[in-house]
Design an enzyme around this catalytic site. Structure first.
Site, PDB file in Angstrom:
ATOM      1  N   GLU A  21       1.696  -0.498  -5.058  1.00 40.60           N
ATOM      2  CA  GLU A  21       0.758   0.547  -5.415  1.00 40.60           C
ATOM      3  C   GLU A  21       1.653   1.775  -5.627  1.00 40.60           C
ATOM      4  O   GLU A  21       2.148   2.348  -4.655  1.00 40.60           O
ATOM      5  CB  GLU A  21      -0.246   0.802  -4.302  1.00 40.60           C
ATOM      6  N   ASP A  51       0.828  -1.185   0.000  1.00 38.20           N
ATOM      7  CA  ASP A  51       0.000   0.000   0.000  1.00 38.20           C
ATOM      8  C   ASP A  51       0.875   1.252   0.000  1.00 38.20           C
ATOM      9  O   ASP A  51       1.850   1.336   0.765  1.00 38.20           O
ATOM     10  CB  ASP A  51      -0.888  -0.016   1.250  1.00 38.20           C
TER      11      ASP A  51
END
Length: 765
Positions: A433, A386
């Protein structure tokens, strides 16, 4: 670091990194809440700043925690448990560390945690989350810094477990397809206990099994979905965060915050709320058993990990002196968090109140140790990071004032390269990401990293709503990664939707987000206002055709496809594009939809039926006969890709190389390349060295039918067979056909209907 048990000596060694501390005390507890420590031991400081001690006679199930003193709060003989100001000098020292012996801290390396600060265990013990505050903020009539948290603080648990996770599910060098899912949402809905009766008659899904009612919403429950995922044709499940996270969403309780789990507080501990077995060691054992079930079904497990920030938060009420540290920050704020020169916590790249400092050895080692543990011990095959650019940010470089230097030094950041090296050595996959609030680093990660391709998402969304962004679309479909024009790369994770945003069906059903609707579909905050969506003119048949286009293009594009759990049967969130805090029936996978000819007309709550909440009927009544034709189409396409090498040339990471098929883009008449603004094009996928059949993808995003030419074929019996047509006319036939029985496309070509895609396959050679 952490707690390590030696079976030979019967000694458990406890170690924690706190280089600026002046005293560290280990405490053992008999209960998670409601009692004081039953034993205490002073740890010995090593030269590397690691404090440790060994304790005999304590092993599996032992509850433990720590207290720390430092320059701002030196040890004082007058200090005692229960809340004492003795020794206090200031709330932070000259380096920004915030030591406070009244605040019990749990081990950052704990293999399990008893509970979390927002857990109901804290309120049941007579406190609130405000008890964890430091500084001058009042709590129960006293400065919060003086309030002892020993009776309510989360404790680490010593875990000894030898459960096997099975072998790796797939050989090196294969190219996966990814199914993103939330552990709880996957099986919490009551319909999960009727999977066999719902889907047993759907072709290909005869082997699905029911999830026992008592296991719904758990790791054990998720394991029962392995036969379903195998039948669907995906090869990897990407689980949204499974690390222990700070949330008040427990079980089926709606709670108020952080249902998705992106507030990690324990980087080695599995989320206890997702375990049906909540005894000491139960979550660890159950997680491993789930991994083994997926591995036995040939499915890899990818974990979504959040190392960019923690659930410890930042400053309370903007007060420099008040924080709520329960672990990392209490051992060494300066070691673990980015701070300004005046010691304010920085959250510029995360927007979540704090940001981990990866210029620090301790933070980098925490990440590497955590990855090794989840791969080596817990059996995880890969990780999705993330806000991954935070791992490569250098706090000493101001991102706005010296952005060029940030970019120049990004790709060789020691943590990004160390993670890559560890992944290569230990054999797991790493997915970034590639954006944060300081910028988009797509294509800028070191070799060996795969990346979520947001440029692919946006290009496909735009082209499929008729924007005519032809060059960008062709680049991304051909795997040229971010529209860069570079040679095709195997690094791209291709998707049109993810957990944060519209579902695949909502993308073709709404022009704007609908986040402020009442429960159970809302309300929720945030979410993008620019979704590149179109409601298809409220035409149900067109929506379903456009959904099929999205699914087909994700699976046929060069790279690795990713879809979201429920996309395969038309799941809707009623237009909510950011339900991060909603643990409700409406957000759980309703498997009755997967078996319905009118999936958005089934009740949200089967117990209340039509009297309960309802889905917006975005799908309408399909032409399916006894099945959901979206699901059968999704299965056909996923299996087509999995079983034909020409459609999945690129292996994980591209490290092993591959025999790439050639993707060549033409006008519908095949006489040249399309021009910018053209809304119809053909993509010829040649077999090259793969050995599979050749394909021709015909894409028409125009409002009228378009006639496409087909290449001439040579060889006795060779023909173009229509294996997919996403147009509404074909829904009664499933929109897909096996090549050996599919209609032949003659030399005059094929007329593709408006807003539709067709896939032709060479057969008979």
């Amino acid at each position: 670091m952490g707690a390590a048990y030696d079976a030979t000596t019967g000694i458990t060694t406890f170690a924690v990194h706190a280089p600026a501390a002046t005293r560290v005390m280990l405490e053992l507890y008999r209960t998670a809440t409601g009692s004081d420590a039953s034993a205490e031991y002073d740890l010995v400081r090593g030269r590397d700043g690691v404090w440790c001690t060994g304790v005999a006679g304590v092993g599996h199930g032992t509850l433990y925690a720590f207290r720390c003193w430092g320059p701002n709060w030196p040890s004082d003989p007058a200090w005692k448990r229960g809340g004492s100001p003795a020794g206090f000098r200031s709330d932070l020292d000259s380096e920004g560390n915030r030591f406070n012996p009244n605040k019990v801290l749990f081990d950052p390396y704990a293999r399990e945690l008893t509970h979390t600060p927002l857990s109901s265990a804290v309120t049941k013990a007579g406190a609130s989350a405000r008890i964890f505050a430091t500084g001058p903020m009042p709590y129960a009539g006293r400065p919060s810094r003086d309030v002892d948290t020993g009776r309510v603080a989360p404790k680490g648990i010593v875990v000894i477990d030898e459960t096997s996770t099975g072998g790796r599910s797939a050989p090196p060098g294969y190219s996966p397809s990814i199914y993103e899912a939330h552990v709880k949402n996957l099986t919490m809905h009551p319909s999960a206990s009727s999977l066999r009766s719902l889907l047993g008659a759907t072709p290909g899904f005869e082997g699905v099994v029911d999830v026992p009612a008592e296991l719904r919403g758990t790791y054990a429950g998720a394991s029962y979905l392995a036969p379903y995922l195998r039948a669907l044709g995906v090869t990897a499940i990407e689980l949204m965060p499974v690390h222990e996270t700070d949330t008040d969403c427990e079980g089926a309780s709606a709670g108020t915050t952080n249902h998705w789990g992106y507030q990690t507080i324990g980087f080695f501990a599995p989320n206890r709320d997702y375990a049906s077995d909540k005894t000491a060691g139960g979550p660890t054992r159950e997680f491993k058993q789930m991994v083994r079930a997926f591995h036995d079904a040939g499915i890899e497990v990818i974990a979504d990990v959040v190392y960019n920030h923690t659930g410890e938060g930042g400053h309370w009420y903007d007060d420099l002196n008040t924080t709520g540290f329960t672990t990392l920050g209490g051992f060494g704020t300066a070691e673990y968090y980015v701070m300004t020169p005046d010691h304010h916590l920085v959250d510029g790249a995360t927007g979540t109140s704090n940001q981990l400092n990866f210029s620090s050895w301790a933070s980098r080692q925490l990440v590497l140790d955590s990855l090794s543990y989840w791969h080596d011990v817990m059996g995880v095959d890969g990780f999705r990071f993330d806000l991954a650019p935070v791992l490569g940010r250098r706090p000493n470089l101001a991102p706005r004032d010296d952005w060029g230097r940030q970019r120049r030094f990004f790709s060789d950041h020691p943590l990004l390269t160390s993670v890559r090296n560890l992944a290569v050595m230990e054999g797991f996959e790493i997915i970034a990401e590639p954006w944060d609030l300081w910028g988009n680093e797509v294509g800028n990660f070191p070799t060996g990293w795969l990346e979520w391709n947001g440029t692919f998402r946006d290009a496909v969304r735009r082209f499929c709503r008729g924007d005519g962004n032809t060059g960008e679309f062709a680049y991304e479909l051909n795997g040229q990664f971010g529209g860069s024009g570079r040679a095709p790369q195997p690094r791209s994770i291709n998707f049109v939707d993810a957990h944060d945003g519209f579902t695949m069906m909502d993308l073709v059903s709404f022009n704007r987000k609908h986040n402020h609707q009442p429960a159970p579909f809302g309300p929720s905050d945030g979410g993008s206002d620019d979704n590149l969506s179109w409601d298809s003119g409220s035409d149900h048949r067109l929506r379903r055709a456009r959904w099929r286009n999205n699914w087909l293009l994700v699976f046929l594009a060069r790279g690795i496809p990713m879809v979201v759990s429920g996309d395969e049967y038309g799941r809707t969130q009623n237009g909510n594009n950011n339900p991060w805090a909603l643990n409700t029936l409406a957000m759980w996978n309703n498997w009755a939809q997967a078996a319905s000819e009118a999936p958005t007309r089934v009740p949200v709550d089967p117990a209340r039926g039509p009297a309960g909440p309802s889905y917006y009927d975005v799908v309408g009544t399909t032409d399916g006969v006894g099945v959901n034709p979206l699901l059968t189409f999704a299965r056909f396409v996923a299996h087509l890709r999995r079983e034909n090498a020409v459609l999945h040339q690129a292996p994980w990471g591209g490290v092993l190389g591959s025999n790439e098929a050639a993707y060549r883009v033409f006008r519908p008449d095949l006489k040249g390349a399309p021009a910018e603004g053209d809304r119809a094009l053909a993509v010829q996928i040649d077999r090259h060295h793969s050995g599979g059949p050749a394909y021709l993808l015909l894409v028409n995003m125009w409002i009228d039918p378009v006639q496409f030419s087909v290449p001439s074929l040579f060889g006795t019996g060779a023909r173009w067979a229509r294996v997919v047509d996403t147009a509404p006319w074909a829904e009664a036939e499933g929109n897909c056909w096996d090549a050996d029985v599919a209609a032949t496309v003659g030399a005059d070509g094929y007329s593709v209907q408006p807003w539709s895609c067709v896939l032709l396959q060479v057969t008979g050679t």
